[in-house]
Design a protein around this motif. Structure first.
Motif, PDB file in Angstrom:
ATOM      1  N   ILE A   4      12.330 -24.664 103.034  1.00  0.00           N
ATOM      2  CA  ILE A   4      13.186 -24.037 104.055  1.00  0.00           C
ATOM      3  C   ILE A   4      14.284 -23.258 103.345  1.00  0.00           C
ATOM      4  N   ASN A   5      14.315 -21.963 103.588  1.00  0.00           N
ATOM      5  CA  ASN A   5      15.363 -21.117 103.019  1.00  0.00           C
ATOM      6  C   ASN A   5      16.514 -21.006 104.005  1.00  0.00           C
ATOM      7  N   CYS A   6      17.649 -21.594 103.638  1.00  0.00           N
ATOM      8  CA  CYS A   6      18.827 -21.601 104.513  1.00  0.00           C
ATOM      9  C   CYS A   6      19.911 -20.644 104.035  1.00  0.00           C
ATOM     10  N   VAL A   7      19.622 -19.862 103.024  1.00  0.00           N
ATOM     11  CA  VAL A   7      20.621 -18.946 102.476  1.00  0.00           C
ATOM     12  C   VAL A   7      20.867 -17.793 103.445  1.00  0.00           C
ATOM     13  N   ALA A  42       9.489 -21.875 105.740  1.00  0.00           N
ATOM     14  CA  ALA A  42      10.326 -21.457 106.867  1.00  0.00           C
ATOM     15  C   ALA A  42      11.622 -20.833 106.358  1.00  0.00           C
ATOM     16  N   CYS A  43      12.104 -19.839 107.065  1.00  0.00           N
ATOM     17  CA  CYS A  43      13.372 -19.195 106.723  1.00  0.00           C
ATOM     18  C   CYS A  43      14.279 -19.165 107.945  1.00  0.00           C
ATOM     19  N   ILE A  44      15.544 -19.468 107.720  1.00  0.00           N
ATOM     20  CA  ILE A  44      16.515 -19.395 108.800  1.00  0.00           C
ATOM     21  C   ILE A  44      16.846 -17.929 109.068  1.00  0.00           C
ATOM     22  N   SER A  45      16.478 -17.462 110.233  1.00  0.00           N
ATOM     23  CA  SER A  45      16.765 -16.100 110.652  1.00  0.00           C
ATOM     24  C   SER A  45      17.880 -16.158 111.697  1.00  0.00           C
ATOM     25  N   ALA A  46      17.859 -15.261 112.664  1.00  0.00           N
ATOM     26  CA  ALA A  46      18.861 -15.255 113.726  1.00  0.00           C
ATOM     27  C   ALA A  46      18.346 -14.415 114.872  1.00  0.00           C
TER      28      ALA A  46
END
Length: 256
Positions: free
Chosen positions: A93-96, A149-153
């Motif tokens: 999970i990429n939270c950057v 998974a990547c944190i998008s918006a």
């Protein structure tokens, strides 16, 4: 059957785990019986004291690495370090992400758009994910199910854009979503058991949202614990057909 039911003593990597949602994921996954080990990255040690303390409490379960995601050589180095511990990752999970800092704030109009700021938004919010997908691909190629998974918006949704403004942040998250969609297509050929998704966490009570919380509607500012619980539930119920899609914290699909 959920994703966590399908894996047996898996490994997870949280990128950008020094604080906020990333740290919340680490704390939650340390309690997950199907996750044998959690790897976590941080950028600023002074902001990662809680993460480092957790690693000291769980030396065999949590391993931390410094990594500057704007430096591809460091991403590659981190992947090689992790490969010395394990040949398989089951969850990354990429939270950057960046919305503001001491020299950066969302643009309210075209007058505020600056080349250096736009480049910074794209470097951190977009390019990071494609480089992670590139260098960690070998650790996804195995027989078990896995998730990238990547944190998008939601603000990165072109179809949902009704207010304008925030040029760099909006566009960099839209670019992230395109990267995710495209990565999912290539991963389907090279790592067919990996599901690739973008995740919208909702407005969460972190440093990223802090200057803008006064505009959040009542009940729509989430705690980190709530956000992580919701996203873990979304992740747990992903199916192969979901790869390349964009999901909100409540499990609904968002428009591109």
């Amino acid at each position: 059957m959920s994703f966590f039911d399908e894996i047996h003593l898996g490994s997870a990597l949280i990128v950008g785990a020094g604080q906020g949602i990333g740290l919340g994921f680490v704390q939650r996954l340390l309690l997950e019986p199907k996750i044998l080990r959690v790897y976590a990255t941080y950028h600023q040690k002074e902001h990662a004291t809680r993460l480092i303390s957790l690693a000291q409490l769980h030396p065999n379960q949590l391993i931390c690495f410094y990594m500057d995601v704007t430096d591809e050589a460091q991403i590659e180095k981190c992947a090689k370090k992790i490969s010395q511990y394990t040949k398989e990752l089951h969850l990354v999970i990429n939270c950057v992400g960046v919305l503001h800092d001491t020299q950066l704030e969302p643009e309210k109009s075209l007058r505020q758009a600056k080349q250096e700021n736009l480049l910074k938004y794209f470097q951190i919010n977009s390019i990071t994910s494609i480089l992670l997908a590139k260098h960690f691909l070998p650790l996804f190629i195995h027989q078990d199910s896995s998730i990238f998974a990547c944190i998008s918006a939601k603000i990165g949704s072109i179809g949902d854009n009704k207010l304008g403004g925030w040029y760099g942040y909006r566009a960099s998250k839209a670019a992230l979503n395109m990267f995710i969609r495209t990565i999912a297509i290539e991963y389907r050929r090279k790592s067919p058991k990996t599901i690739v998704v973008s995740l919208h966490p909702g407005t969460t009570n972190t440093q990223l949202s802090l200057p803008f919380q006064k505009n959040v509607l009542p009940g729509k500012l989430f705690s980190v614990e709530f956000t992580v619980t919701q996203l873990i539930n979304v992740i747990a119920h992903l199916k192969d057909v979901d790869s390349g899609c964009f999901f909100s914290w409540d499990g609904s699909r968002l428009p591109w």
